[in-house]
Write a protein that holds these residues in place. Sequence first.
Motif, PDB file in Angstrom:
ATOM      1  N   LEU A 155     -14.794  51.099  46.870  1.00 20.32           N
ATOM      2  CA  LEU A 155     -15.891  51.955  46.428  1.00 20.32           C
ATOM      3  C   LEU A 155     -15.612  52.356  44.989  1.00 20.32           C
ATOM      4  O   LEU A 155     -14.592  52.996  44.709  1.00 20.32           O
ATOM      5  N   LEU A 156     -16.488  51.969  44.082  1.00 12.82           N
ATOM      6  CA  LEU A 156     -16.250  52.159  42.657  1.00 12.82           C
ATOM      7  C   LEU A 156     -17.256  53.141  42.087  1.00 12.82           C
ATOM      8  O   LEU A 156     -18.455  53.022  42.348  1.00 12.82           O
ATOM      9  N   ASP A 157     -16.755  54.099  41.314  1.00 15.05           N
ATOM     10  CA  ASP A 157     -17.632  54.951  40.524  1.00 15.05           C
ATOM     11  C   ASP A 157     -17.369  54.627  39.058  1.00 15.05           C
ATOM     12  O   ASP A 157     -16.209  54.498  38.639  1.00 15.05           O
ATOM     13  N   ALA A 158     -18.447  54.486  38.287  1.00 11.78           N
ATOM     14  CA  ALA A 158     -18.297  54.215  36.859  1.00 11.78           C
ATOM     15  C   ALA A 158     -19.213  55.148  36.084  1.00 11.78           C
ATOM     16  O   ALA A 158     -20.253  55.567  36.593  1.00 11.78           O
ATOM     17  N   ALA A 159     -18.812  55.480  34.884  1.00 11.65           N
ATOM     18  CA  ALA A 159     -19.639  56.332  34.022  1.00 11.65           C
ATOM     19  C   ALA A 159     -19.431  55.897  32.590  1.00 11.65           C
ATOM     20  O   ALA A 159     -18.322  55.562  32.175  1.00 11.65           O
ATOM     21  N   ASP A 160     -20.516  55.895  31.845  1.00  8.01           N
ATOM     22  CA  ASP A 160     -20.441  55.403  30.475  1.00  8.01           C
ATOM     23  C   ASP A 160     -21.648  55.935  29.725  1.00  8.01           C
ATOM     24  O   ASP A 160     -22.692  56.199  30.317  1.00  8.01           O
ATOM     25  N   ARG A 161     -21.495  56.087  28.402  1.00 12.31           N
ATOM     26  CA  ARG A 161     -22.648  56.453  27.579  1.00 12.31           C
ATOM     27  C   ARG A 161     -23.614  55.275  27.465  1.00 12.31           C
ATOM     28  O   ARG A 161     -24.797  55.455  27.289  1.00 12.31           O
TER      29      ARG A 161
ATOM     30  N   LEU B 298     -14.594  52.557  34.699  1.00 10.95           N
ATOM     31  CA  LEU B 298     -14.364  53.114  36.034  1.00 10.95           C
ATOM     32  C   LEU B 298     -13.890  54.562  35.983  1.00 10.95           C
ATOM     33  O   LEU B 298     -13.101  54.945  35.118  1.00 10.95           O
ATOM     34  N   VAL B 299     -14.344  55.335  36.931  1.00 11.12           N
ATOM     35  CA  VAL B 299     -13.866  56.699  37.131  1.00 11.12           C
ATOM     36  C   VAL B 299     -13.039  56.770  38.417  1.00 11.12           C
ATOM     37  O   VAL B 299     -12.015  57.436  38.481  1.00 11.12           O
ATOM     38  N   SER B 300     -13.505  56.077  39.459  1.00 10.96           N
ATOM     39  CA  SER B 300     -12.820  56.058  40.755  1.00 10.96           C
ATOM     40  C   SER B 300     -12.795  54.635  41.291  1.00 10.96           C
ATOM     41  O   SER B 300     -13.731  53.862  41.053  1.00 10.96           O
ATOM     42  N   ALA B 301     -11.753  54.316  42.041  1.00 15.79           N
ATOM     43  CA  ALA B 301     -11.700  53.052  42.775  1.00 15.79           C
ATOM     44  C   ALA B 301     -11.034  53.355  44.117  1.00 15.79           C
ATOM     45  O   ALA B 301      -9.816  53.387  44.228  1.00 15.79           O
ATOM     46  N   GLU B 302     -11.852  53.615  45.116  1.00 14.56           N
ATOM     47  CA  GLU B 302     -11.370  54.004  46.438  1.00 14.56           C
ATOM     48  C   GLU B 302     -11.336  52.791  47.356  1.00 14.56           C
ATOM     49  O   GLU B 302     -12.214  51.919  47.287  1.00 14.56           O
TER      50      GLU B 302
ATOM     51  N   GLN C 115     -10.274  60.827  40.719  1.00 15.01           N
ATOM     52  CA  GLN C 115     -10.565  60.365  39.363  1.00 15.01           C
ATOM     53  C   GLN C 115      -9.312  60.190  38.515  1.00 15.01           C
ATOM     54  O   GLN C 115      -9.373  60.185  37.281  1.00 15.01           O
ATOM     55  N   VAL C 116      -8.163  60.068  39.170  1.00 17.27           N
ATOM     56  CA  VAL C 116      -6.899  59.983  38.441  1.00 17.27           C
ATOM     57  C   VAL C 116      -6.871  58.771  37.512  1.00 17.27           C
ATOM     58  O   VAL C 116      -6.323  58.821  36.409  1.00 17.27           O
TER      59      VAL C 116
END
Lengths: 465, 465
Positions: free
Chosen positions: A281-287, A248-252, A154-155
């Motif tokens: 592989l993408l992780d995303a998080a948002d309100r 985005l939180v992660s982009a692997e 998550q850098v």
Amino acid sequence: MPTADPLAADLAGVVGQQHLLVDPDLLAAYETDWTRRFSGRARLVVRPGSTAEVAEVVRRCARAGATVVPQGGNTGLVGGGVPRGGEVVLSLARIDGLDEVDGVSGQVTVGAGATLAAVQAHVRAAGWTVGIDLAARDTATVGGMVATNAGGLQVMRFGTMRARLAGLEAVLADGSVVSRLGGLDKDTTGYDLVGLLCGSEGTLGIVTRVRLRLAPLVPAGVTVLLGLESTEAAVGTLAELRRRGAPLVSAEWFQASAVALVRGHTGLPAPPCGTHPDHLLLDAADRHDPVEAMAAALDGLDGGDTAAVADDRAGREALWAYRERITESIGAAGIPHKLDVALRPDRFAAAVAALPAVVADAAPAARLVLFGHLGDGTVHVNVLGLAPDDTAVDEAVLRCVVAHDGTIGAEHGIGVAKAPWLHLYRSDEELRAMAAIKAALDPAGMLNPGVLLPAVRRPPPAPPR
Amino acid sequence: MPTADPLAADLAGVVGQQHLLVDPDLLAAYETDWTRRFSGRARLVVRPGSTAEVAEVVRRCARAGATVVPQGGNTGLVGGGVPRGGEVVLSLARIDGLDEVDGVSGQVTVGAGATLAAVQAHVRAAGWTVGIDLAARDTATVGGMVATNAGGLQVMRFGTMRARLAGLEAVLADGSVVSRLGGLDKDTTGYDLVGLLCGSEGTLGIVTRVRLRLAPLVPAGVTVLLGLESTEAAVGTLAELRRRGAPLVSAEWFQASAVALVRGHTGLPAPPCGTHPDHLLLDAADRHDPVEAMAAALDGLDGGDTAAVADDRAGREALWAYRERITESIGAAGIPHKLDVALRPDRFAAAVAALPAVVADAAPAARLVLFGHLGDGTVHVNVLGLAPDDTAVDEAVLRCVVAHDGTIGAEHGIGVAKAPWLHLYRSDEELRAMAAIKAALDPAGMLNPGVLLPAVRRPPPAPPR
């Protein structure tokens, strides 16, 4: 034979006999790191239970002329947390307390020996996230992650461990305790000892407690797996997603070779995005709605039409399995040489394209598996089929990376594994400055000798055992 | 008399005669800082035009036994950038180049002598923000802001200068150049020299070039000014706004006394939120509608019903005037003692409440003006009506802050102003570690002697002029 070493009796007086190990069978677990490539005999293992005990152990080791290797969860990958031969191993495992989450400042203080998973669960229960995650979470300790300035998944959103540090407590080589746990967001009162100790791999001090900055937990998340026809396309898609403000939180990133290895080892089906030369592989998080945000952000981009999307826990874990199970699949195939390097976005694809020939030249029978954190440019270069002490491929890979303006160490540290090649990437001026700092804070070269910088003296011979 | 100093002729050979100042009339601008409280005679002023010239100047000064004070925009507030008496002032003003913005990595490299405003305009044109802003933006230089780990108005969103640093280039006391401008997001290859130099106030090295991390410019912004009945209410409202995920960039706090001072000096009307004991000025930015986001976040909170809201440039500037014009209004009233301190949220209101009596006890006729960056806990303590060398109030204020678990230095640095009290906040162990690092990198005590740490030697006497 335990009593043959007077230091053992001396240290048992500090920590109690039950926390002082000299039996070779008990020492074994502390003598070999996760790679199984780095191993050495410990003089003894001492497990202090508090910062004060660490300080007293350090003072007594100094008096005895003993050298000390600090050790956390022993998940290191560069031989920086296991003895080279004859050092005292100082395990932080017992200093694992978790203070109450400070919800006003969004911080928490934890013991260096707490595992990342324990800290994650602790702060999640209070509505926060650490902002650091990595596959070794169940074993890796926070103190070791500070010592190596750990990165992980998550850098790109939260920064490396140094950015998450609100403070720390550490024992220096003279046994003095530096305690910066006040938790102020802003504090400019002299040299940044906290940041200096972070990433110093146990060579300047022993981290005993850590104060972490937390981020509010964002409940709504989504995982997207994309197939791409080239590494250039993966880099380009990610750059455009960032420009469009995708949360985005992660982009692997991983290649088809990693998918094949994982499928062979685990029996997983083909990825739902199809199998492609490269994957993101993408992780995303948002309100706000992250599924909608990611769909909008991916519109028209390379790979966007392949997107496999999941926003429920089981579905997200199924997509992550292609990434998270790479390491165990490599481990099942042999003892790899692991080189974590990082590249700028504009050099990433070229370096990745160059590596197969570089490895084949140095070791024609070797098997290369590449994956990494594209969000911050990290590539985990794994090479199977080499003898543990065959370093020709290591050197060739690192030289190739430096030729592409990359770093030879992204997040594992230098340890002993890369110490011979630090000069490829850091100038003589920088190495002199580092050696001066090391000499200033540890003039006898007592802490983790031979890690990162050349040892300034030979460790004393191990007593018979 | 310029030629009376052989060092002047020697350095003119490096930088050119036109960049070597010895005329007392020309030196004057370099000898007194922004506070007008700190002033000292310079031996000479040298203005190198490149890193290589800085290195050569440092080597020749070392050979001559001269001490060196690096200077940027001379907007310092703690006497750390002006001579104490007889030092060479090394101005970075000419090293002000702006490299092209790297849009792929979101970074830019600039000369240490570039002003913040110049860098802001440069990156804004490419769609980015520096993430650092402060009132002295037109004069303060990036190098000085690195040396002091500057904070300012947007720390709660983007962090201090250390967090914005992707790298730097600096000249050490031995004339060697450390160049870390590669711009990698992740790099763990030894000690964090970049972070160590940041905040070292010119005592470990002279920053010549800086690589900054940028953030994508978010076009939609809103400013909200709130009136609150107490400092506790201001702290509480801000904590709840953060918990609710309000997209805040700045959260500035000031009291009615500051409003009165500004109105008296500038003739501004009463604030549109009405005059209250405490005020909170909020800036928010978001890709979604920030006006709506802030209205939702403020619902039901203390002060929410007083909100004056502006989302157009003129309206936002009108609200910001109550905050931005405080410093000039103080300056018009006299030469203040300025103490920048920071407190944790849970101690902020208690410390603020205690300060008036502390100041009144030490100096009954003094006038106290408080304002600051509540988003990161910074309070700017301004005391008018004191003699420049009357330090009784300074000490009393700093002791009060430390008693409330706060720091004596938030963002201005320690300089000479607070060096006598550093021991109030940093332990003997930490001060010893800092002194060891200073001695390791600058054994002769050549760089900025007397700033931050005690000078290790007396500067040579100034030649006659």
